[in-house]
Design an enzyme around this catalytic site. Structure first.
Site: not given
Length: 286
Positions: A90-91, A194
Site C-alpha cells: 500500500e502507498w 535496521d
C-alpha cells in the site's frame, strides 16, 4: 509484467502514473497509481529469491505485536529466477506532525515491551542491506551478538580486505572479551533491526509506520543505539520512548559496541569511509 500482477490482485484498471522514487541503493522503487488505487512497488532483478519473502516476514512479525503500524503487503515474488522480482504494498502518505515522533517513541517502546520470545536471535536468515545475516536461537545474548553479528562482519571485512592488522587484532580482542561489556540476559525484545531515520514513514493523522525491517529478538538497547548513530530522531522520540521503557544504567557503556555492528556493515558495504569510526570505537575498549 506489472499490469499482470496487479490484475492478479483484482486491479484491472489502467496504470495512470508510474514514478521512480529515489533513496534506496538496493531496489528500484516506484509510486504507481491506477484507476483504482495507489501502490508502492519495489523491484529487483539480482536479489536472492527469498529477499522479499524475508522482508514480508519481518513486517508481519511486527504487525503481530499490535503496537506499531506497517504497510499492507498485497503481493511479492519469492522465486523469480532471472526475472525481475516485485513487492507490491500500500502507498503510505501523510503530513509530518509534532505528534508523529511522539507516537513513534511510545509505540516502538511498546513493541520492545511485548517481547514474544524467550530466546535471542531468530529462526531464519535475514538481510541487512544486501548482506546476508545468519541466525539461530540462543539463550545467551552475548553469544548471539558475538557469533551472529560481530564475527560475521569481521570475517567479511577480512574477505573484502577492509581489515588492516591493527584493526583486526583489536576487533578480535573485543569479540573475545565481549562478556566483559554486554549483559548476557537482557530482556528479550522484538527489534526492527535496521531502524534509522529512513526506515520509518508517516501516514495519515501522523501515524508512524515501520518499513524495511531486519528483525531479530535481542536487547532493545541494540535498537536504540543504532537510532543515535546517523541521526534522524528528535529528543521527543527519545523522551517518549523512555517514559514507556526507561533505559538501563549501562546504556552509555554498551552503546558504542552496539553501534560497532552497524559501522562494520557500512564498512563492508561502502568502504573505508567508515573505517575511522570503527577504529575510534575499538580504541575506546582495547
Amino acid at each position: 509484467m506489472l499490469e499482470e500482477k496487479l490484475k492478479q490482485l483484482g486491479d484491472n484498471s489502467a496504470i495512470e502514473t508510474k514514478t521512480p522514487i529515489s533513496g534506496g541503493d538496493i531496489n528500484q522503487a516506484y509510486y504507481v497509481k491506477t484507476g483504482k488505487q495507489e501502490y508502492f512497488i519495489k523491484a529487483n532483478q539480482s536479489a536472492a529469491s527469498d529477499f522479499f519473502q524475508i522482508e514480508v516476514n519481518g513486517l508481519e512479525k511486527i504487525r503481530s505485536t499490535q503496537t506499531i503500524a506497517v504497510p499492507e503487503v498485497y503481493y511479492f515474488d519469492n522465486s523469480a529466477g532471472n526475472e525481475e522480482m516485485m513487492l507490491i504494498m500500500e502507498w503510505i502518505e501523510g503530513e509530518e506532525t509534532a505528534a508523529a515522533e511522539q507516537h513513534l517513541g511510545k509505540q516502538l517502546a511498546s513493541m520492545h515491551l511485548v517481547g514474544g520470545s524467550t530466546a535471542y536471535g531468530l529462526d531464519q536468515s535475514t538481510y541487512v542491506g544486501k548482506l546476508t545475516q545468519s541466525n539461530e536461537w540462543y539463550t545467551n545474548w552475548v553469544d548471539y551478538y558475538r557469533e551472529h553479528r560481530l564475527q560475521p562482519q569481521l570475517d567479511l571485512a577480512v574477505q573484502y580486505n577492509r581489515m588492516n592488522q591493527n584493526r583486526r587484532l583489536k576487533l578480535e580482542a573485543l569479540i573475545r572479551d565481549l562478556d566483559l561489556y554486554l549483559p548476557s540476559q537482557p530482556k528479550v525484545s522484538l527489534l526492527h533491526g535496521d531502524l534509522w531515520g529512513g526506515n520509518w514513514i508517516i501516514g495519515g493523522a501522523g501515524q508512524p509506520y515501520l518499513i524495511d525491517p531486519s528483525i531479530l529478538y535481542g536487547d532493545h538497547l541494540f535498537e536504540l543505539a543504532f537510532t543515535e548513530l546517523f541521526g534522524g530522531f528528535s529528543n521527543t522520540f527519545y523522551s517518549q520512548y523512555q517514559e514507556a521503557m526507561p533505559l538501563a544504567d549501562y546504556y552509555q557503556d554498551v552503546k558504542p559496541i552496539y553501534q560497532l555492528f552497524h559501522l562494520l556493515v557500512h564498512l563492508n558495504m561502502f568502504g573505508e569511509v567508515y573505517g575511522g569510526s570503527v577504529d575510534r570505537i575499538l580504541k575506546r575498549y582495547i
